[in-house]
Design a protein around this motif. Structure first.
Motif, PDB file in Angstrom:
ATOM      1  N   LYS A   1       0.850  -1.187   0.000  1.00 39.86           N
ATOM      2  CA  LYS A   1       0.000   0.000   0.000  1.00 39.86           C
ATOM      3  C   LYS A   1       0.883   1.232   0.000  1.00 39.86           C
ATOM      4  O   LYS A   1       1.909   1.266   0.663  1.00 39.86           O
ATOM      5  CB  LYS A   1      -0.910   0.000   1.220  1.00 39.86           C
ATOM      6  CG  LYS A   1      -1.919  -1.119   1.189  1.00 39.86           C
ATOM      7  CD  LYS A   1      -2.864  -1.062   2.361  1.00 39.86           C
ATOM      8  CE  LYS A   1      -3.825  -2.248   2.243  1.00 39.86           C
ATOM      9  NZ  LYS A   1      -4.783  -2.285   3.314  1.00 39.86           N
TER      10      LYS A   1
ATOM     11  N   TYR B   1      -3.278   3.648  -2.214  1.00 43.03           N
ATOM     12  CA  TYR B   1      -3.363   2.719  -3.344  1.00 43.03           C
ATOM     13  C   TYR B   1      -2.912   1.337  -2.900  1.00 43.03           C
ATOM     14  O   TYR B   1      -1.970   1.210  -2.130  1.00 43.03           O
ATOM     15  CB  TYR B   1      -2.444   3.167  -4.488  1.00 43.03           C
ATOM     16  CG  TYR B   1      -2.912   4.395  -5.222  1.00 43.03           C
ATOM     17  CD1 TYR B   1      -3.734   4.286  -6.340  1.00 43.03           C
ATOM     18  CD2 TYR B   1      -2.513   5.661  -4.814  1.00 43.03           C
ATOM     19  CE1 TYR B   1      -4.150   5.416  -7.033  1.00 43.03           C
ATOM     20  CE2 TYR B   1      -2.926   6.799  -5.499  1.00 43.03           C
ATOM     21  CZ  TYR B   1      -3.745   6.664  -6.600  1.00 43.03           C
ATOM     22  OH  TYR B   1      -4.157   7.779  -7.277  1.00 43.03           O
ATOM     23  N   VAL B   2      -3.568   0.309  -3.404  1.00 47.52           N
ATOM     24  CA  VAL B   2      -3.131  -1.069  -3.200  1.00 47.52           C
ATOM     25  C   VAL B   2      -2.474  -1.494  -4.508  1.00 47.52           C
ATOM     26  O   VAL B   2      -3.086  -1.437  -5.573  1.00 47.52           O
ATOM     27  CB  VAL B   2      -4.315  -1.999  -2.863  1.00 47.52           C
ATOM     28  CG1 VAL B   2      -3.849  -3.434  -2.742  1.00 47.52           C
ATOM     29  CG2 VAL B   2      -5.002  -1.535  -1.581  1.00 47.52           C
TER      30      VAL B   2
END
Length: 80
Positions: free
Chosen positions: A65, A69-70
């Motif tokens: 992460k 955002y992943v």
């Protein structure tokens, strides 16, 4: 390299550079371009994978992460 420079030559050079590393593509980009925005780094990641996807491997459960955002971790096949 700016985030906007997605030429075939620049992406190929970046791909060659990352294949010499043992880290995932996003981590490499973050270290290589520490002042670049995450969005521009993700554009570079997508451009490299678009042109060289078969040269990378990933585990669907392996992710990191960054700023909300992943991000899936893609490793050059030569690194593993």
């Amino acid at each position: 390299m700016s985030g906007e420079d997605l030429s075939v030559e620049k992406i190929a050079a970046l791909h060659r550079e990352v294949t010499d590393q043992k880290e995932d593509l996003y981590t490499f980009l973050k270290k290589r371009f520490p002042k670049m925005s995450i969005e521009d780094r993700l554009k570079l990641l997508a451009a490299v994978l678009n042109d060289h996807f078969d040269d990378y491997t990933f585990d669907p459960n392996d992710e990191l992460k960054d700023e909300g955002y992943v991000i899936k971790r893609f490793f050059p096949k030569t690194a593993r």
